[in-house]
Enzyme design. Structure first.
Site, short mmCIF file in Angstrom:
data_model
loop_
_atom_site.label_atom_id
_atom_site.label_comp_id
_atom_site.label_asym_id
_atom_site.label_seq_id
_atom_site.Cartn_x
_atom_site.Cartn_y
_atom_site.Cartn_z
N TYR A 202 0.87 -1.14 0.06
CA TYR A 202 0.04 0.03 0.29
C TYR A 202 0.92 1.34 -0.02
CZ TYR A 202 -4.16 -2.75 1.25
OH TYR A 202 -5.01 -3.63 1.24
N PRO A 292 -12.79 0.28 -1.19
CA PRO A 292 -12.06 -0.98 -1.19
C PRO A 292 -10.70 -0.98 -0.38
CG PRO A 292 -11.74 0.31 -3.28
CD PRO A 292 -12.86 1.24 -2.31
N LYS A 296 -12.30 -5.11 2.65
CA LYS A 296 -13.08 -5.50 3.90
C LYS A 296 -14.58 -6.27 3.16
CE LYS A 296 -10.89 -5.59 7.37
NZ LYS A 296 -10.20 -6.71 7.14
N TYR A 382 -6.95 -5.69 10.04
CA TYR A 382 -6.66 -6.16 8.75
C TYR A 382 -6.94 -7.81 8.65
CZ TYR A 382 -4.99 -5.80 3.94
OH TYR A 382 -4.89 -5.88 2.55
C1 DHB Z 1 -6.98 -6.08 -3.45
C2 DHB Z 1 -7.95 -5.10 -3.44
C3 DHB Z 1 -8.06 -4.21 -2.22
O1 DHB Z 1 -9.00 -3.28 -2.27
C4 DHB Z 1 -7.22 -4.29 -1.18
O2 DHB Z 1 -7.19 -3.43 -0.12
C5 DHB Z 1 -6.13 -5.45 -1.25
C6 DHB Z 1 -6.09 -6.13 -2.30
C7 DHB Z 1 -6.95 -6.99 -4.45
O3 DHB Z 1 -7.69 -6.80 -5.46
O4 DHB Z 1 -5.99 -7.73 -4.63
#
Ligand code: DHB
Length: 399
Positions: A202, A292, A296, A382
């Site tokens: 991230y 996203p 979650k 998480y």
């Molecule tokens: C993915 C999407 C996410 O929103 C996230 O926080 C982590 C991974 C994914 O598509 O792999």
């Protein structure tokens, strides 16, 4: 008129998982789904996040539908945060005692459909629910058949699992909607190339947030923070790779490769209250949407299903209705926990237009880098210690 015990609107992860569990418990279930099976399993428009909390993975495995998930998914012990030129590893096992599992939602939907049909379950594809009647006595799903006729399914209980643009939601009288939109969107790609790192990154960068995820050791799933009104045509492949590379510069290498799919995801938070009326219940995105960041959405849907499943089984096996009456109250605990975390991760990592807000955000990130307490907060949320982690034992261990 056709009748059943439980009618479910929508063959997404929530509807399918609930259908599978109820059928195994001896309850008669019919799932109505507007789309075709092929669309659900293969359309690029159905690609969603691919991170399962340990509790979600555990529920799926306990229910006996996790064979391919265990074989093909990837176990991760943490994530990386990239900011101010540093790469901070958060070791989830050390911080929260649990890890996560990377496995695409669309693969899980495919698995759930296969298991349910093979066990004799019923899913009516291309059957679009257009209304819900008689919620208090015997909820009745009004649907259009593939040849255009309107028919009705009279149920003892019905469940709206029809996603973020839910029609089912609208049939609940006096429903309150709490919501927030964010001033950015995600441009997502699926690309045939090796992921930027062995775990997710991230990345907070002055040019905007970027996320480096994966589906397999040779399939990368990456995202870029863009303006909400952005158009996909403005992003040819070279521009996407250049931008991903800039936002990760100094911390890791991006390996460009053929892009198989591109999409734009708007960002919003939404919770409805109550999540039930009479004998009608909402689960998953039909009841709540999260941005996203933190992945979650599906995990939350599995939490709802665990709670509702336990309540329906208590009703059918013991004639006990009190758990059903308390469904909204119990579900809103994990819903708001996940809403809080998704909001926190989103605002922590996305560049804000207002410079004052953005300096505060950078201070928060630096604090996280130095505070074990904040790192634990992130890790516990998480991996879902207080969301799916609370419900794994609601799902009976199948033989
Ligand atoms: C993915 C999407 C996410 O929103 C996230 O926080 C982590 C991974 C994914 O598509 O792999």
């Amino acid at each position: 008129m056709r009748k059943t015990q439980v009618g479910i609107v929508g063959a997404g992860p929530a509807g399918l998982f609930l259908a599978h569990l109820l059928r195994k418990a001896g309850v008669e279930v019919v799932v109505l789904e507007a789309r075709t099976r092929e669309y659900l399993e293969t359309s690029p428009h159905r690609i969603r996040a691919g991170v399962l909390e340990w509790g979600t993975r555990e529920m799926v495995a306990r229910a006996g539908v996790g064979d391919r998930m265990v074989q093909e998914g990837l176990g991760h012990g943490g994530i990386y945060l990239a900011f101010e030129g540093q790469l901070l590893h958060l070791d989830f096992h050390a911080l929260a005692g649990r890890g996560i599992w990377v496995y695409g939602q669309q693969y899980l939907v495919t698995d759930l459909i296969r298991h349910h049909l093979e066990a004799g379950g019923e899913i009516l594809f291309s059957h679009e629910v257009v209304g819900v009647e008689d919620l208090e006595e015997a909820p009745t799903l009004v649907y259009r058949t593939p040849d255009g006729r309107l028919e009705r399914l009279r149920c003892e209980f019905a469940v709206g699992a029809d996603g973020s643009h839910s029609l089912a939601r609208k049939s609940i009288p006096g429903i309150q909607v709490h919501q927030k939109t964010y001033p950015y969107a995600w441009l997502g790609i699926l690309a045939q190339t090796r992921p930027a790192a062995e775990e997710l990154i991230y990345a907070s960068h002055p040019r905007g947030f970027a996320l480096f995820s994966m589906r397999s050791p040779s399939l990368a799933r990456n995202y870029l923070q863009v303006a909400p009104e952005e158009r996909l045509e403005a992003w040819p492949e070279e521009r996407i790779w250049e931008e991903l590379s800039l936002r990760l510069s100094g911390v890791a290498e991006v390996q460009p490769g053929p892009i198989l799919e591109k999409s734009l995801t708007p960002m919003r938070s939404l919770v409805v209250e109550p999540m039930q009326h009479g004998r009608f219940f909402l689960v998953g995105d039909a009841a709540h949407v999260v941005p996203p960041t933190g992945a979650k959405g599906m995990n939350l849907a599995f939490c709802d299903v665990a709670v509702l499943y336990r309540a329906l089984v208590a009703f059918y096996k013991e004639g006990e209705a009190s758990l059903l009456a308390r469904y909204t109250q119990e579900a809103l605990r994990h819903v708001w926990q996940a809403e809080l975390f998704s909001y926190w991760m989103t605002t922590l990592l996305h560049t804000a237009a207002d410079p004052f807000e953005d300096r505060l955000r950078e201070a928060k990130l630096r604090h996280l880098g130095e505070s074990l307490h904040l790192q634990r907060f992130l890790a516990e949320n998480y991996v879902g210690l207080h969301t799916s982690g609370r419900y794994t034992h609601y799902i009976p261990q199948s033989a």
